[in-house]
Design an enzyme around this catalytic site. Sequence first.
Site, PDB file in Angstrom:
ATOM      1  N   GLY A  15       0.791  -1.223   0.000  1.00 51.14           N
ATOM      2  CA  GLY A  15       0.000   0.000   0.000  1.00 51.14           C
ATOM      3  C   GLY A  15       0.822   1.271   0.000  1.00 51.14           C
ATOM      4  O   GLY A  15       0.322   2.330   0.385  1.00 51.14           O
ATOM      5  N   ASN A  17       1.765   2.995  -2.581  1.00 51.71           N
ATOM      6  CA  ASN A  17       1.153   3.948  -3.526  1.00 51.71           C
ATOM      7  C   ASN A  17      -0.119   4.559  -2.952  1.00 51.71           C
ATOM      8  O   ASN A  17      -0.395   5.741  -3.155  1.00 51.71           O
ATOM      9  CB  ASN A  17       0.873   3.262  -4.860  1.00 51.71           C
ATOM     10  CG  ASN A  17       2.130   3.168  -5.705  1.00 51.71           C
ATOM     11  OD1 ASN A  17       2.592   4.158  -6.259  1.00 51.71           O
ATOM     12  ND2 ASN A  17       2.703   1.976  -5.778  1.00 51.71           N
ATOM     13  N   MET A  95      -3.503  -7.436  -7.394  1.00 54.80           N
ATOM     14  CA  MET A  95      -2.839  -8.538  -8.086  1.00 54.80           C
ATOM     15  C   MET A  95      -3.784  -9.480  -8.843  1.00 54.80           C
ATOM     16  O   MET A  95      -3.381 -10.576  -9.228  1.00 54.80           O
ATOM     17  CB  MET A  95      -1.999  -9.346  -7.095  1.00 54.80           C
ATOM     18  CG  MET A  95      -0.889  -8.534  -6.446  1.00 54.80           C
ATOM     19  SD  MET A  95       0.193  -7.722  -7.640  1.00 54.80           S
ATOM     20  CE  MET A  95       1.121  -9.130  -8.228  1.00 54.80           C
ATOM     21  N   LEU A  98      -8.813  -8.069 -13.803  1.00 52.64           N
ATOM     22  CA  LEU A  98     -10.212  -7.645 -13.701  1.00 52.64           C
ATOM     23  C   LEU A  98     -11.050  -8.333 -14.773  1.00 52.64           C
ATOM     24  O   LEU A  98     -10.617  -8.524 -15.898  1.00 52.64           O
ATOM     25  CB  LEU A  98     -10.342  -6.134 -13.871  1.00 52.64           C
ATOM     26  CG  LEU A  98      -9.666  -5.239 -12.847  1.00 52.64           C
ATOM     27  CD1 LEU A  98     -10.244  -3.827 -12.933  1.00 52.64           C
ATOM     28  CD2 LEU A  98      -9.791  -5.755 -11.432  1.00 52.64           C
ATOM     29  N   ASN A 112      -4.469   2.097 -13.469  1.00 46.54           N
ATOM     30  CA  ASN A 112      -3.516   1.201 -12.820  1.00 46.54           C
ATOM     31  C   ASN A 112      -2.130   1.827 -12.873  1.00 46.54           C
ATOM     32  O   ASN A 112      -1.813   2.567 -13.795  1.00 46.54           O
ATOM     33  CB  ASN A 112      -3.489  -0.145 -13.568  1.00 46.54           C
ATOM     34  CG  ASN A 112      -2.518  -1.137 -12.953  1.00 46.54           C
ATOM     35  OD1 ASN A 112      -2.475  -1.302 -11.727  1.00 46.54           O
ATOM     36  ND2 ASN A 112      -1.734  -1.801 -13.781  1.00 46.54           N
ATOM     37  N   HIS A 114       1.825   0.660 -13.054  1.00 53.66           N
ATOM     38  CA  HIS A 114       2.616  -0.531 -13.391  1.00 53.66           C
ATOM     39  C   HIS A 114       4.102  -0.162 -13.376  1.00 53.66           C
ATOM     40  O   HIS A 114       4.486   0.885 -13.909  1.00 53.66           O
ATOM     41  CB  HIS A 114       2.212  -1.048 -14.773  1.00 53.66           C
ATOM     42  CG  HIS A 114       2.947  -2.292 -15.167  1.00 53.66           C
ATOM     43  ND1 HIS A 114       2.585  -3.548 -14.709  1.00 53.66           N
ATOM     44  CD2 HIS A 114       4.040  -2.468 -15.943  1.00 53.66           C
ATOM     45  CE1 HIS A 114       3.424  -4.445 -15.203  1.00 53.66           C
ATOM     46  NE2 HIS A 114       4.321  -3.825 -15.946  1.00 53.66           N
TER      47      HIS A 114
HETATM   48  C1  GRF Z   1       3.763  -1.218  -7.428  1.00 52.57           C
HETATM   49  O1  GRF Z   1       5.106  -1.399  -7.806  1.00 52.57           O
HETATM   50  C2  GRF Z   1       2.865  -1.129  -8.626  1.00 52.57           C
HETATM   51  O2  GRF Z   1       3.499  -0.621  -9.757  1.00 52.57           O
HETATM   52  C3  GRF Z   1       2.489  -2.566  -8.875  1.00 52.57           C
HETATM   53  O3  GRF Z   1       2.391  -3.132  -7.589  1.00 52.57           O
HETATM   54  C4  GRF Z   1       3.218  -2.420  -6.684  1.00 52.57           C
HETATM   55  C5  GRF Z   1       2.383  -2.038  -5.512  1.00 52.57           C
HETATM   56  O4  GRF Z   1       3.147  -1.523  -4.465  1.00 52.57           O
HETATM   57  N1  GRF Z   1       1.281  -2.657  -9.644  1.00 52.57           N
HETATM   58  P1  GRF Z   1       2.455  -0.896  -3.188  1.00 52.57           P
HETATM   59  O5  GRF Z   1       1.527  -1.952  -2.598  1.00 52.57           O
HETATM   60  O6  GRF Z   1       1.717   0.328  -3.621  1.00 52.57           O
HETATM   61  O7  GRF Z   1       3.579  -0.584  -2.271  1.00 52.57           O
END
Ligand code: GRF
Length: 203
Positions: A15, A17, A95, A98, A112, A114
């Site tokens: 989490g 992000n 993960m 969808l 999203n 990535h």
């Molecule tokens: C990130 O690197 C994002 O790009 C990918 O999953 C990771 C999530 O990291 N889709 P976090 O849970 O936000 O730390």
Amino acid sequence: MNPPLPIAILGSGRGSNFLALAGAINKGEVHARVVLVASDLAQAPILQHATTMGLPTYTCPPGRFKTKLEPEIETGLAGAIQQSGAALIVLAGYMRVLKPPLLQPFSGRILNIHPSLLPAFKGLEAWKQALEAGVPETGCTVHWVDDSLDGGPIIRQEKVPVLPDDTAASLHARIQEAEHRLLPAVVADLAAGRIPWAGPGRF
Ligand code: GRF
């Protein structure tokens, strides 16, 4: 001025992000509010962060598959998001692929983040793929979500150099620093109408 953009965040992991986006919202840098944090994993730290911050959470019941939700479970998730009033769904480390129960009602309103410069290195552990490929730079991408794997229209990217002594962990950490700038910046621009929406937009 529009009311703050209501956002639902979906994640399966740490989490970081989500924390970057919530922090930017709290500082007034993004004109939005988090109306729901949802996860497919009851133990995901993202849910604990949300609870600590006093935000509403939703946890999907465990299903039979790892890479997708069963239709009735995804329908339940879509219903919870609809009830929250979210106009935008942000996948932040979610993960599962969808499927129509979520894609259809929110078409054009799901984005999203990535960890690569798409279309390069789709799928899992994109930073490892970049390291193994020996590319001089990689990065991160915010894109709209459609029924392809990491293939929806790209909104914005940030480049990250690959350094000679990088390990998978050091490269991933540097990409994540870029993610924590890119995701809040894109959501801020969407909320302010500075960049177009993929679908019908906020309602
Ligand atoms: C990130 O690197 C994002 O790009 C990918 O999953 C990771 C999530 O990291 N889709 P976090 O849970 O936000 O730390």
